[in-house]
Design an enzyme around this catalytic site. Structure first.
Site, short mmCIF file in Angstrom:
data_model
loop_
_atom_site.label_atom_id
_atom_site.label_comp_id
_atom_site.label_asym_id
_atom_site.label_seq_id
_atom_site.Cartn_x
_atom_site.Cartn_y
_atom_site.Cartn_z
N SER A 22 -87.98 -31.50 39.41
CA SER A 22 -88.20 -30.49 40.46
C SER A 22 -89.61 -30.55 41.04
O SER A 22 -89.95 -29.75 41.92
CB SER A 22 -87.91 -29.09 39.92
OG SER A 22 -88.62 -28.87 38.71
N ASN A 110 -89.10 -21.41 30.40
CA ASN A 110 -88.22 -20.39 30.98
C ASN A 110 -88.99 -19.12 31.38
O ASN A 110 -88.76 -18.57 32.45
CB ASN A 110 -87.09 -20.04 30.01
CG ASN A 110 -86.20 -21.24 29.73
OD1 ASN A 110 -86.35 -22.28 30.38
ND2 ASN A 110 -85.29 -21.11 28.78
N THR A 155 -75.03 -1.03 77.14
CA THR A 155 -74.10 -0.99 76.00
C THR A 155 -72.95 -1.89 76.42
O THR A 155 -72.62 -1.95 77.61
CB THR A 155 -73.59 0.44 75.70
OG1 THR A 155 -72.89 0.91 76.85
CG2 THR A 155 -74.72 1.40 75.39
N HIS A 156 -72.38 -2.60 75.48
CA HIS A 156 -71.32 -3.59 75.79
C HIS A 156 -71.81 -4.61 76.82
O HIS A 156 -71.01 -5.17 77.55
CB HIS A 156 -70.06 -2.91 76.32
CG HIS A 156 -69.62 -1.73 75.50
ND1 HIS A 156 -68.80 -1.83 74.41
CD2 HIS A 156 -69.94 -0.41 75.61
CE1 HIS A 156 -68.60 -0.63 73.89
NE2 HIS A 156 -69.30 0.24 74.59
N SER A 277 -86.00 -29.88 80.78
CA SER A 277 -84.83 -30.72 80.54
C SER A 277 -85.19 -32.15 80.91
O SER A 277 -85.94 -32.37 81.86
CB SER A 277 -83.66 -30.21 81.39
OG SER A 277 -82.77 -31.27 81.66
N LYS A 283 -85.29 -27.04 85.30
CA LYS A 283 -85.06 -26.16 84.17
C LYS A 283 -86.30 -25.83 83.36
O LYS A 283 -87.22 -26.61 83.22
CB LYS A 283 -84.00 -26.77 83.23
CG LYS A 283 -82.71 -26.95 83.96
CD LYS A 283 -81.45 -26.54 83.28
CE LYS A 283 -81.48 -25.81 82.02
NZ LYS A 283 -80.27 -26.09 81.25
N ASN A 285 -86.44 -24.01 79.72
CA ASN A 285 -85.54 -23.46 78.70
C ASN A 285 -86.29 -22.60 77.68
O ASN A 285 -87.38 -22.97 77.24
CB ASN A 285 -84.83 -24.60 77.98
CG ASN A 285 -84.01 -25.45 78.93
OD1 ASN A 285 -83.45 -24.92 79.89
ND2 ASN A 285 -83.95 -26.75 78.68
N GLU A 290 -84.50 -19.50 71.37
CA GLU A 290 -83.25 -20.07 70.85
C GLU A 290 -83.43 -20.54 69.41
O GLU A 290 -82.53 -20.41 68.58
CB GLU A 290 -82.81 -21.24 71.73
CG GLU A 290 -82.31 -20.76 73.09
CD GLU A 290 -82.05 -21.89 74.07
OE1 GLU A 290 -81.24 -21.70 74.97
OE2 GLU A 290 -82.67 -22.96 73.93
N TYR A 317 -81.19 -18.43 30.52
CA TYR A 317 -81.56 -19.45 31.50
C TYR A 317 -80.51 -20.56 31.56
O TYR A 317 -79.99 -21.00 30.53
CB TYR A 317 -82.94 -20.04 31.16
CG TYR A 317 -83.35 -21.13 32.13
CD1 TYR A 317 -83.97 -20.79 33.33
CD2 TYR A 317 -83.08 -22.48 31.88
CE1 TYR A 317 -84.33 -21.78 34.25
CE2 TYR A 317 -83.43 -23.46 32.79
CZ TYR A 317 -84.05 -23.11 33.97
OH TYR A 317 -84.40 -24.06 34.88
N GLN A 322 -82.90 -23.51 38.71
CA GLN A 322 -83.92 -24.32 39.39
C GLN A 322 -83.64 -24.37 40.90
O GLN A 322 -84.53 -24.63 41.70
CB GLN A 322 -83.91 -25.74 38.79
CG GLN A 322 -84.91 -26.68 39.40
CD GLN A 322 -85.07 -27.95 38.56
OE1 GLN A 322 -85.69 -27.92 37.50
NE2 GLN A 322 -84.50 -29.04 39.02
N LYS A 325 -85.57 -22.36 44.12
CA LYS A 325 -86.87 -22.59 44.76
C LYS A 325 -86.79 -23.10 46.19
O LYS A 325 -87.42 -22.54 47.09
CB LYS A 325 -87.71 -23.54 43.92
CG LYS A 325 -88.13 -22.86 42.66
CD LYS A 325 -88.84 -23.76 41.71
CE LYS A 325 -88.75 -23.16 40.33
NZ LYS A 325 -87.35 -23.07 39.81
N1 ARG Z 1 -87.98 -26.75 36.50
C1 ARG Z 1 -87.34 -25.68 35.82
C2 ARG Z 1 -86.88 -24.61 36.82
O1 ARG Z 1 -87.37 -24.63 37.88
C3 ARG Z 1 -88.29 -25.05 34.85
C4 ARG Z 1 -87.64 -24.43 33.68
C5 ARG Z 1 -87.02 -25.46 32.84
N2 ARG Z 1 -86.45 -24.91 31.65
C6 ARG Z 1 -85.62 -25.61 30.91
N3 ARG Z 1 -85.16 -25.01 29.87
N4 ARG Z 1 -85.28 -26.83 31.18
O2 ARG Z 1 -86.06 -23.79 36.53
#
Ligand code: ARG
Length: 457
Positions: A22, A110, A155-156, A277, A283, A285, A290, A317, A322, A325
């Site tokens: 990660s 964790n 409205t509408h 455009s 144009k 835009n 948008e 966990y 993971q 993120k």
């Molecule tokens: N990279 C992991 C995450 O983002 C960190 C925690 C990993 N924990 C584990 N027991 N492998 O969740």
């Protein structure tokens, strides 16, 4: 080498490692991971794992790493560590040798990752709140400069009653106020420190977790270790707040796109936020708007993704977590960009007051006034509504506005109409009469602007 290599006789397959690692996204948690580690090192002194001198040495090395990370955050990506937690630990060991290996005593990735992401979210909440305030201030300024611009309210998507451009701006100030306060609420709930929960059952060292929470700038320690390492509510709350706010921004963008269309021609967006455009030279835009509208889908997708990922995950966990993120990073970046872009769109917008007024005069948006006028002459509202409906049908047939009908024409539908009707059919009167709190009367709008300025400035 991975942190956990001892139990394994074979190295991980490269394809699995690429899939599992990660670092390429959680490198963004480097500062939080280092600050959390400094906090943890202090806690380890209180339970006799580190001496004061060792802690000092660790802290100096971690601070040096922090300086490096701040000056070159992307440099982390050159490494082949599994995640940011492994990266920090290996860098620390490179700097100070064996002492660095003591830091992870009593801690798990964790509780570490739960801490890091909460610290990151807290920081982002504060930044987002500042950005939202800036947009609110810009909207209030735009309202202040456009109090005389009367336009149709819809409205509408049918012309309904006259409003002012200022009143429209102030509506978005209110939506953003609720977004701001939702962030404050979410912040309060996420302000509990999970560190010291270990892998799931709590740390085996008698650490004063309340003190640790205080050191790391949290209001208190979490109460249950299983929950601490499994909880991603704060991510979902932020994604939900972001999604709702993106719905607001998307409506803002959509209104702007309509106002800027050739058909409405109410506003002109500046060259700085529009594009041309490649084929059609005429144009201009409204791409900025948008894209705000389009990016709402992506933020809402991140919310759905996270809810589905967490649903049915057994405690505690699981590696599924993971996946929290990339969604939260992207959603909050996108939200912040869109709030900033909305401010930018307002920067040098031009309201075409002639056009907005012309549109407000058309479409029988003063029909309610006529109904109220009949009420003032003693006609029950339900009857007056019907009479005005018939009058409008007639006016459409003869291609006239209500204010252009003669008294004799009005009297075909109701004999209570007198000369005084023309005054109440004027745009000014339509606005002035809506003087109850929250209404569009220029006086009330000016008050709302003044009140907002006191609040924000
Ligand atoms: N990279 C992991 C995450 O983002 C960190 C925690 C990993 N924990 C584990 N027991 N492998 O969740």
């Amino acid at each position: 080498m991975a942190l956990w290599g001892g139990r394994f006789t074979q190295a991980a397959d490269k394809r699995f490692k690429d899939f599992n690692d990660s670092l390429r996204f959680d490198y963004r948690l480097a500062e939080q991971d280092i600050e959390g580690s400094i906090g943890w090192s202090k806690a380890l002194v209180t339970v006799g794992i580190l001496t004061k001198a060792e802690q000092q040495q660790l802290e100096v090395a971690l601070n040096a790493l922090l300086v490096e990370v701040r000056s070159n955050p992307l440099g982390i990506l050159q490494d082949d560590a599994e995640d940011i937690h492994s990266w920090v630990e290996s860098k620390l060991i490179n700097k100070i040798g064996n002492l660095g290996k003591k830091l992870h005593t009593g801690r798990s990735r964790n509780d570490q990752v739960a801490l890091d992401i909460k610290m990151w979210c807290k920081q982002r909440v504060t930044e987002l709140q500042h950005t939202i305030r800036r947009l609110q201030v810009k909207l209030v300024e735009t309202a202040e400069n456009n109090q005389d611009a009367v336009m149709p309210g819809y409205t509408h998507l049918q012309r309904a009653q006259p409003i002012s451009f200022a009143h429209w701006c102030m509506a978005y100030v209110e939506m953003l106020d609720r977004d701001y306060s939702r962030l404050s609420d979410a912040y309060r709930r996420m302000n509990t420190c999970p560190l010291g929960s270990g892998a799931l059952a709590g740390t085996a060292y008698p650490i004063d977790r309340e003190q640790l929470a205080k050191d790391l700038d949290f209001s208190m320690a979490t109460r249950n270790s299983l929950d601490s390492v499994s909880d991603r509510d704060h991510i979902i709350e932020l994604l939900s707040t972001a999604s709702l706010s993106m719905a607001h921004l998307s409506r803002f963008a959509e209104d702007m796109i309509i106002f800027n269309s050739g058909e409405a021609d109410f506003v002109e967006l500046s060259d700085r936020v529009t594009s041309g455009s490649s084929l059609m030279p005429q144009k201009k835009n409204p791409d900025a708007c948008e894209l705000i509208r389009g990016k709402a889908g992506r933020v809402m997708g991140a919310l759905t993704g996270m809810l589905v990922t967490l649903k049915a995950l057994p405690l505690a966990y699981n590696k599924d977590m993971q996946e929290d993120k990339e969604g939260i990073f992207d959603a909050l970046d996108t939200w912040q960009d869109c709030v900033e872009m909305a401010s930018f769109v307002l920067d040098d917008i031009k309201v075409n007051v002639e056009r907005t007024k012309e549109a407000a005069l058309k479409g029988y948006s003063n029909a309610t006034e006529l109904a109220d006028y009949l009420v003032s002459k003693g006609v029950p509202f339900r009857d007056s509504h019907h009479i005005v409906g018939e009058t409008v049908v007639y006016a459409i047939k003869v291609h006239k506005g209500l204010e252009d009908l003669t008294i004799d024409e009005f009297r075909q539908f109701s004999d209570v109409v007198n000369e005084d009707v023309y005054e109440i059919l004027s745009l000014q009167s339509c606005l002035d009469k809506r003087c109850a709190k929250g209404g569009v009367s220029p006086l009330r709008v000016a008050e709302a602007i003044a009140e907002a300025k006191v609040r924000f400035l």
